[in-house]
Design a protein around this motif. Sequence first.
Motif, PDB file in Angstrom:
ATOM      1  N   LEU A  76     -32.965 -66.763 -16.099  1.00 51.83           N
ATOM      2  CA  LEU A  76     -33.807 -65.756 -15.458  1.00 51.83           C
ATOM      3  C   LEU A  76     -34.139 -66.157 -14.030  1.00 51.83           C
ATOM      4  O   LEU A  76     -34.170 -65.314 -13.122  1.00 51.83           O
ATOM      5  CB  LEU A  76     -35.100 -65.563 -16.250  1.00 51.83           C
ATOM      6  N   ALA A  77     -34.414 -67.449 -13.823  1.00 51.80           N
ATOM      7  CA  ALA A  77     -34.722 -67.920 -12.478  1.00 51.80           C
ATOM      8  C   ALA A  77     -33.537 -67.751 -11.542  1.00 51.80           C
ATOM      9  O   ALA A  77     -33.697 -67.483 -10.351  1.00 51.80           O
ATOM     10  CB  ALA A  77     -35.155 -69.384 -12.525  1.00 51.80           C
ATOM     11  N   ALA A  78     -32.325 -67.881 -12.070  1.00 47.04           N
ATOM     12  CA  ALA A  78     -31.116 -67.753 -11.250  1.00 47.04           C
ATOM     13  C   ALA A  78     -30.757 -66.297 -10.982  1.00 47.04           C
ATOM     14  O   ALA A  78     -30.267 -65.964  -9.894  1.00 47.04           O
ATOM     15  CB  ALA A  78     -29.946 -68.459 -11.943  1.00 47.04           C
ATOM     16  N   ASP A  79     -30.993 -65.436 -11.965  1.00 44.61           N
ATOM     17  CA  ASP A  79     -30.578 -64.027 -11.834  1.00 44.61           C
ATOM     18  C   ASP A  79     -31.421 -63.173 -12.777  1.00 44.61           C
ATOM     19  O   ASP A  79     -31.004 -62.875 -13.892  1.00 44.61           O
ATOM     20  CB  ASP A  79     -29.100 -63.888 -12.171  1.00 44.61           C
ATOM     21  N   LEU A  80     -32.600 -62.792 -12.328  1.00 42.99           N
ATOM     22  CA  LEU A  80     -33.494 -62.011 -13.181  1.00 42.99           C
ATOM     23  C   LEU A  80     -32.913 -60.648 -13.534  1.00 42.99           C
ATOM     24  O   LEU A  80     -32.814 -60.312 -14.727  1.00 42.99           O
ATOM     25  CB  LEU A  80     -34.862 -61.866 -12.518  1.00 42.99           C
TER      26      LEU A  80
END
Length: 321
Positions: A76-80
Amino acid sequence: MDQQLNRPELTPASEPVSRRGVLRAATVSAAAVGTVGLLGAPAAATPGASTGHAQGRRRVPVDRISIQLYTLRDQLAADLPGSLDALRRIGYRRVEHAGFVGRTAAQFRAALDEAGLRSTSGHVGIPQPFDDAAWEQALHDANVVGSKKIVHPYFGRDASGQPIRDPAVYRALARDLNRAGRLAERAGLDFGYHNHQLEFVPLTNGSTGFDILTAQTDPRLVHFELDLYWTWRGAHDPVDVIKANRGRIRQVHVKDLDVEGGFADLGGGVIDFGRIFAHEREAGIEEYIVERDDAGTAPRSPADALDTARVGFDYLASLRY
């Protein structure tokens, strides 16, 4: 869960185990926190019970399957947006948040809306010491996100990192949980408590923290989100917990236990979920929440957490009991 726990990095089991085997895994955990005396004789999973192939007339309603987003925290932090869209394509319609991934509540809600998801529940720790204004802000954010439930995620260690054994500490927590639940009710939210194995550690008076929390919290104000993995790791049978707390287990965290006491994707471990879910009406279960605490951490990659999410959804959707 936002809190970082001391989770074991263990090798997944390569063969099914017996009832005695799953208790052995629980014993490993109990010994790790000095709680060997905790073990009684709870019934354990049957060999191959977690495969989902047993046939029955009942099934988990697909619209009640959720996922705890802590499972996908790194992804999620990389690509929400991409991760939320992937969850929607897997089949999820609801999620349980564990923070807002660096966004405001409104921004996080917008990302969920774009993906066609609802955060029906969220993990938010109550202030310690309790602070009405801080908790009311958390309740406001929960309503902005659109949650129906808000859950306290973690308790049980003292300042030195050891399991809490003082009954007075749990009695004080119970008072704070009631206070939090009363404010949540006024805000139109259901308030719950999520367990780990620590609540089952014997206290100095012979009871457990879980005993105190269930006895001294108001059932009208505080329900329980029973983590099935951590309950087993605390050497307690979730069915026994349900029978002792009828109507109060409104949410369950569905995560599997491997033979060594580590985590497994649903269906790859030893927990007989069908046996537990057969008591769903007695429990009062409203949400079945997929979770795996180590799903995206080394040696696995963040993207592997999406595989865990897919396997978990498919397992629950196909389970018959």
